[in-house]
Design a protein around this motif. Sequence first.
Motif, short mmCIF file in Angstrom:
data_model
loop_
_atom_site.label_atom_id
_atom_site.label_comp_id
_atom_site.label_asym_id
_atom_site.label_seq_id
_atom_site.Cartn_x
_atom_site.Cartn_y
_atom_site.Cartn_z
N MET A 1 34.65 58.80 32.29
CA MET A 1 34.93 57.67 31.81
C MET A 1 35.98 57.72 31.73
O MET A 1 36.32 57.89 30.85
N VAL A 2 36.75 56.19 31.98
CA VAL A 2 37.42 56.08 30.54
C VAL A 2 37.53 55.02 30.00
O VAL A 2 36.71 54.10 30.07
N ALA A 3 37.18 54.92 28.58
CA ALA A 3 36.78 54.04 27.28
C ALA A 3 37.51 52.96 27.41
O ALA A 3 38.88 52.48 27.62
N GLY A 4 36.86 51.31 27.51
CA GLY A 4 37.15 50.81 27.50
C GLY A 4 37.28 50.44 28.64
O GLY A 4 36.99 48.20 29.01
N TRP A 5 36.66 50.45 29.98
CA TRP A 5 37.16 50.00 31.30
C TRP A 5 35.65 49.44 31.65
O TRP A 5 35.61 48.16 32.24
N PHE A 6 34.46 49.13 30.54
CA PHE A 6 33.05 49.21 31.23
C PHE A 6 32.57 49.62 30.03
O PHE A 6 32.80 50.01 29.34
N ALA A 7 31.15 48.81 30.16
CA ALA A 7 30.31 48.76 29.12
C ALA A 7 29.23 48.12 29.56
O ALA A 7 28.90 47.45 30.49
N GLY A 8 27.78 47.77 28.62
CA GLY A 8 27.05 48.07 29.33
C GLY A 8 25.71 48.89 30.20
O GLY A 8 26.82 49.89 30.80
N ASP A 9 24.71 48.70 30.21
CA ASP A 9 23.59 49.51 31.25
C ASP A 9 23.14 48.29 32.18
O ASP A 9 23.26 46.95 31.28
N GLY A 10 22.30 48.07 33.22
CA GLY A 10 21.11 47.48 33.67
C GLY A 10 22.16 46.13 33.92
O GLY A 10 23.12 46.26 35.22
N ASN A 11 21.40 44.96 34.09
CA ASN A 11 21.99 43.49 34.13
C ASN A 11 22.55 43.20 33.19
O ASN A 11 23.65 42.70 33.72
N ASP A 12 22.77 44.42 32.20
CA ASP A 12 24.45 43.76 31.28
C ASP A 12 25.17 44.62 31.56
O ASP A 12 26.01 44.37 30.48
N PHE A 13 25.31 45.52 32.61
CA PHE A 13 27.09 46.55 33.29
C PHE A 13 27.78 45.06 32.92
O PHE A 13 27.31 44.93 34.27
N ARG A 14 28.51 45.69 32.87
CA ARG A 14 30.09 44.06 33.30
C ARG A 14 31.15 45.80 33.11
O ARG A 14 31.60 46.46 32.17
N LEU A 15 32.18 44.67 33.80
CA LEU A 15 33.38 45.58 33.70
C LEU A 15 34.42 44.58 32.28
O LEU A 15 33.89 43.34 32.36
N LEU A 16 34.79 45.31 32.28
CA LEU A 16 35.88 44.34 30.73
C LEU A 16 37.76 44.92 31.65
O LEU A 16 38.04 45.44 31.46
N GLY A 17 38.07 43.49 31.11
CA GLY A 17 39.41 43.65 30.72
C GLY A 17 40.15 42.57 30.05
O GLY A 17 39.44 42.82 29.21
N THR A 18 41.36 42.36 29.75
CA THR A 18 41.45 41.28 28.56
C THR A 18 42.61 40.17 29.95
O THR A 18 42.80 40.23 30.93
N ARG A 19 42.37 38.67 28.96
CA ARG A 19 42.82 37.88 29.43
C ARG A 19 44.13 37.14 28.27
O ARG A 19 43.92 37.83 26.71
N CYS A 20 45.43 37.24 28.88
CA CYS A 20 46.39 36.47 27.79
C CYS A 20 46.10 35.47 27.24
O CYS A 20 45.67 34.36 28.31
N SER A 21 46.63 34.98 25.71
CA SER A 21 45.96 33.95 26.01
C SER A 21 47.47 32.39 25.53
O SER A 21 46.68 31.83 25.58
N ALA A 22 48.58 33.49 25.88
CA ALA A 22 48.97 32.55 26.79
C ALA A 22 49.57 31.72 28.04
O ALA A 22 49.23 30.41 28.21
N CYS A 23 49.37 32.53 29.07
CA CYS A 23 48.87 32.06 30.55
C CYS A 23 48.32 32.29 31.42
O CYS A 23 47.84 31.93 32.42
N ALA A 24 46.81 32.68 30.10
CA ALA A 24 45.53 33.14 30.77
C ALA A 24 45.54 33.86 32.49
O ALA A 24 44.09 33.85 32.37
N SER A 25 46.49 34.95 32.38
CA SER A 25 46.12 36.15 33.14
C SER A 25 45.42 37.25 33.04
O SER A 25 45.50 37.33 31.56
N VAL A 26 44.10 37.50 33.71
CA VAL A 26 43.59 38.64 33.50
C VAL A 26 43.86 39.89 33.89
O VAL A 26 44.30 39.52 35.23
N PHE A 27 43.09 40.87 33.57
CA PHE A 27 43.84 42.13 34.07
C PHE A 27 42.83 43.35 34.04
O PHE A 27 41.56 43.21 32.58
N PHE A 28 43.20 43.61 35.34
CA PHE A 28 41.93 44.95 35.12
C PHE A 28 42.55 45.62 35.62
O PHE A 28 43.15 46.00 37.42
N PRO A 29 43.08 46.99 35.46
CA PRO A 29 42.39 47.50 34.23
C PRO A 29 42.99 46.63 33.27
O PRO A 29 44.11 46.13 33.61
#
Length: 141
Positions: free
Chosen positions: A1-29
């Motif tokens: 597992m790569v820390a910080g890339w996903f969290a939760g389990d079952g229906n709460d499982f989600r991939l985690l990305g980051t969003r820039c507060s200036a331009c709203a671009s989303v990044f994954f990884p």
Amino acid sequence: MVAGWFAGDGNDFRLLGTRCSACASVFFPREDTHCRNPGCPGGELVEVALSRRGRVWSYTDSRYRPPSPYVTDPELSWEPRALIAVKLAAERIVVLGQSVPGVTVADLTVGMEVEVVPGVLNEDAETTWTTWHWRPTGVTA
């Protein structure tokens, strides 16, 4: 597992990305140092949970054992796995991942809806390496 890339389990499982507060671009990884958008002056990068569902943008099957950092035992037999590129409409990005076991390229079509679920990349007596898989919606396996 790569820390910080996903969290939760079952229906709460989600991939985690980051969003820039200036331009709203989303990044994954996730990106934790600077905005990758070349037209952005830079802003704070905030962790965001990505959409659980998206649409198949493209797919193929892997016919080779993946390189590092993926952990595989060269002594074990290798089984091809479908790789799926999924477009997340809300984030306007495409995320690549494996299909759930048992789903092959014959089961996939461009545009079909899939959802992200927790998966196992590899395991041995001491460690289970976790990852994410894409599963067509309506499939429970």
